[in-house]
Design a protein around this motif. Structure first.
Motif, short mmCIF file in Angstrom:
data_model
loop_
_atom_site.label_atom_id
_atom_site.label_comp_id
_atom_site.label_asym_id
_atom_site.label_seq_id
_atom_site.Cartn_x
_atom_site.Cartn_y
_atom_site.Cartn_z
N TRP A 151 8.48 9.91 -7.01
CA TRP A 151 7.34 10.76 -6.69
C TRP A 151 6.08 10.27 -7.40
O TRP A 151 5.02 10.12 -6.78
N LEU A 152 6.22 9.96 -8.69
CA LEU A 152 5.06 9.51 -9.48
C LEU A 152 4.51 8.20 -8.91
O LEU A 152 3.29 8.00 -8.84
N LYS A 153 5.40 7.30 -8.52
CA LYS A 153 4.96 6.01 -7.97
C LYS A 153 4.13 6.21 -6.71
O LYS A 153 3.12 5.52 -6.47
N SER A 154 4.53 7.19 -5.89
CA SER A 154 3.77 7.47 -4.66
C SER A 154 2.40 8.06 -4.96
O SER A 154 1.46 7.92 -4.17
N LEU A 155 2.27 8.73 -6.11
CA LEU A 155 1.00 9.36 -6.48
C LEU A 155 0.05 8.39 -7.18
O LEU A 155 -1.16 8.62 -7.24
N THR A 156 0.60 7.30 -7.74
CA THR A 156 -0.22 6.37 -8.53
C THR A 156 -0.28 4.99 -7.89
O THR A 156 -0.74 4.03 -8.53
N SER A 157 0.20 4.89 -6.65
CA SER A 157 0.22 3.61 -5.92
C SER A 157 0.94 2.51 -6.70
O SER A 157 0.55 1.34 -6.66
N GLY A 158 1.97 2.92 -7.46
CA GLY A 158 2.77 1.95 -8.22
C GLY A 158 2.07 1.36 -9.42
O GLY A 158 2.53 0.37 -9.98
N LYS A 159 0.96 1.96 -9.83
CA LYS A 159 0.19 1.45 -10.97
C LYS A 159 1.03 1.46 -12.24
O LYS A 159 1.77 2.41 -12.50
N LYS A 210 -8.73 12.10 -17.63
CA LYS A 210 -9.24 12.16 -16.26
C LYS A 210 -8.18 11.65 -15.27
O LYS A 210 -7.97 12.24 -14.20
N PHE A 211 -7.48 10.56 -15.64
CA PHE A 211 -6.45 10.00 -14.77
C PHE A 211 -5.30 10.99 -14.58
O PHE A 211 -4.85 11.24 -13.45
N VAL A 212 -4.83 11.58 -15.68
CA VAL A 212 -3.74 12.56 -15.62
C VAL A 212 -4.14 13.76 -14.77
O VAL A 212 -3.36 14.25 -13.94
N THR A 213 -5.35 14.23 -14.95
CA THR A 213 -5.85 15.37 -14.17
C THR A 213 -5.80 15.06 -12.67
O THR A 213 -5.35 15.87 -11.86
N GLY A 214 -6.25 13.86 -12.31
CA GLY A 214 -6.24 13.44 -10.91
C GLY A 214 -4.84 13.38 -10.33
O GLY A 214 -4.60 13.83 -9.19
N VAL A 215 -3.89 12.84 -11.08
CA VAL A 215 -2.50 12.74 -10.60
C VAL A 215 -1.90 14.13 -10.40
O VAL A 215 -1.23 14.39 -9.39
N LEU A 216 -2.13 15.03 -11.34
CA LEU A 216 -1.59 16.39 -11.23
C LEU A 216 -2.13 17.11 -10.01
O LEU A 216 -1.38 17.76 -9.27
N HIS A 217 -3.45 17.01 -9.80
CA HIS A 217 -4.05 17.67 -8.64
C HIS A 217 -3.53 17.07 -7.33
O HIS A 217 -3.28 17.79 -6.36
N SER A 218 -3.33 15.76 -7.33
CA SER A 218 -2.79 15.08 -6.15
C SER A 218 -1.36 15.54 -5.87
O SER A 218 -0.98 15.76 -4.71
N GLU A 256 3.45 7.96 -18.62
CA GLU A 256 4.49 8.14 -17.61
C GLU A 256 5.41 9.29 -17.98
O GLU A 256 5.71 10.16 -17.15
N THR A 257 5.86 9.33 -19.24
CA THR A 257 6.74 10.41 -19.70
C THR A 257 6.06 11.77 -19.54
O THR A 257 6.67 12.73 -19.06
N LEU A 258 4.81 11.85 -19.93
CA LEU A 258 4.06 13.11 -19.82
C LEU A 258 3.97 13.58 -18.38
O LEU A 258 4.21 14.76 -18.07
N LEU A 259 3.64 12.66 -17.48
CA LEU A 259 3.51 13.02 -16.06
C LEU A 259 4.86 13.40 -15.45
O LEU A 259 4.94 14.31 -14.62
N LEU A 260 5.93 12.73 -15.87
CA LEU A 260 7.26 13.09 -15.37
C LEU A 260 7.63 14.52 -15.77
O LEU A 260 8.22 15.26 -14.98
N THR A 261 7.28 14.92 -17.01
CA THR A 261 7.58 16.31 -17.43
C THR A 261 6.81 17.31 -16.59
O THR A 261 7.33 18.37 -16.24
N ALA A 262 5.57 16.96 -16.25
CA ALA A 262 4.76 17.87 -15.43
C ALA A 262 5.32 17.98 -14.01
O ALA A 262 5.46 19.08 -13.46
#
Length: 450
Positions: A66-74, A120-128, A81-87
């Motif tokens: 899921w995260l890879k689809s939200l970040t275009s594999g960046k 700012k990057f984390v905020t964008g990923v969460l909203h996406s 990555e760990t923080l976003l996975l928990t969210a």
């Protein structure tokens, strides 16, 4: 210069604990226990920490996809990555937690741990993630890849399980290992009985049901048994129901001399000892390679009140000839080193660290131990070989290969007090995680001919 990040609340503690597990391959259960021990948290916050750490690990492959689809594999920093996975875990799997609270807390951590750009990057990923929702896996092929991503189990393991058990049973196993685990306890029959323990636990606010798998066992349905005086004084011990069956199947008598060849931390050792009597000559010799683990066995034996029946010894089971004469033991338990694939519900990180090559290597070690201990059991005696895996190479294949090299042994049907899976075709007993919502486990009984 970045200031050191010091966690203050449940989500921050969950994040730092998970980061340590992912970075250092620390055992999740030990890491969570340490975190909870070092911080004063409310019961609700303790549950949240535990849920986030175990849940994110349990669904890691799904969440990474899921995260890879939200970040275009960046490529991301590991902590980001760990923080976003928990969210993402909380967004999808914790329905009662409001999305705004998850978003707010995650952004705060990103801000404190990183810099304005990362925030700012984390905020964008969460909203996406909230805007686009959970990905659709239905069109992914082949089936093994789809099951791998939806159940977060490596594809090689899914393919092996399908090969050994078929699609239907594999789907049941994969579903079961992501269900919550429960706590089961075994009653020390030298100190009490099931009815008394059940009543005393109820007085402590702990509700239980009688186990349908093992004798003298209860499954906790509510309350926290960790702080029970009964646990501290050795009246009960925490042990998975299926793990209790290895000793239950051994048909022990009070005067038997028993070898527990791979004993640490001693849960099965004390279970054996409870059925022995030192006054009648009964004894269990408990081996482990490491001295500190031998001390742990000794400590457990004392707590359970069976110190007189237990003889702990630092020795590699492959070297038993150095210490014991042939035909010295009535029974031998080889609860062998294994991949632990049966424990995926309880130790979710195992699935990401094990390989098929590990199973092949462990198969060789298991055979070496069985070959070493075989002469030490008396004629008419039994070696019980057990593992906490469900992979055939470490189970039935090990047994088959041992029997091929040892015509003086035959395979007996493994029997348990509650006649578990008594309608099975095989003499060995394999319990899948989906059978009884317990750990996966394997038991075989190898009898030496008279």
């Amino acid at each position: 210069m970045m200031t050191k990040f010091i966690p203050h609340n449940a989500r921050e503690l969950a994040f730092t604990s998970l980061e340590r597990v992912r970075k250092t391959r620390a055992y999740s259960n030990l890491q969570v226990d340490e975190t909870l021990r070092r911080h004063e948290l409310s019961p609700a916050d303790r549950r949240l920490v535990t849920t986030i750490v175990y849940g994110t690990l349990q669904h890691q492959l799904t969440l990474e996809y899921w995260l890879k689809s939200l970040t275009s594999g960046k490529k991301l920093d590991s902590w980001v990555e760990t923080l976003l996975l928990t969210a993402l875990y909380q967004f999808h799997y914790l329905e009662r937690v409001p999305n705004w609270a998850i978003t707010d807390e995650t952004i705060k951590i990103a801000k404190r741990r990183g810099n304005p750009g990362i925030r700012k990057f984390v905020t964008g990923v969460l909203h996406s993630a909230l805007r686009n929702g959970f990905p659709d896996f239905s069109e992914i092929k082949p089936l093994s890849k789809r099951l791998s991503l939806t159940t977060s189990v490596p594809q090689w393991l899914v393919e092996l399980l399908i090969k050994e058990n078929g699609e239907r049973v594999t789907k049941e196993i994969l579903q079961a290992i992501n269900d919550p685990s429960h706590v089961s306890i075994r009653i020390n029959t030298k100190k009490s009985n099931l009815k008394t323990v059940k009543e005393r636990l109820r007085e402590e606010g702990i509700e239980t049901n009688e186990s349908q798998v093992a004798a003298n066992a209860l499954v906790v349905t509510s309350g926290n048994v960790i702080n029970s005086p009964l646990l501290k004084n050795g009246t009960i011990i925490i042990q998975d129901e299926s793990a209790m069956l290895a000793v239950e199947s051994m048909d022990l008598k009070p005067q038997f001399k028993v070898l527990d060849a791979c004993a640490a931390p001693g849960g099965k050792t004390v279970q054996i000892a409870e059925q022995l009597s030192s006054e009648q000559g009964g004894e269990v010799v408990a081996l482990d390679i490491h001295q500190h683990k031998v001390r742990l066995i000794e400590k457990n034996a004392q707590r359970m009140g069976v110190g007189g029946e237990v003889t702990p010894l630092a020795l590699d089971a492959r070297n038993v000839t150095e210490q014991f004469k042939d035909e010295e033991f009535d029974r031998i338990l080889v609860d062998a080193p294994c991949s632990g694939i049966g424990l995926l519900r309880r130790k979710p990180e195992i699935r990401y660290t094990k390989t098929e090559q590990d199973s092949q290597q462990l198969h060789k070690i298991q055979l070496a131990i069985l070959n070493a201990v075989a002469p030490k059991v008396k004629k008419g005696g039994i070696i019980t070989f057990s593992t906490c895996t469900i992979l055939q190479e470490e189970n039935d294949q090990t047994v088959h290969e041992f029997l091929q090299g040892h015509p003086e042994f035959k395979l007996e049907r493994t029997k348990t007090a509650r006649a578990i899976k008594d309608d099975r075709d095989s003499a060995t007993l394999t319990i899948m995680p989906s059978d009884y919502d317990s750990d996966g486990f394997f038991i075989s009984s190898l009898k030496r001919n008279l």
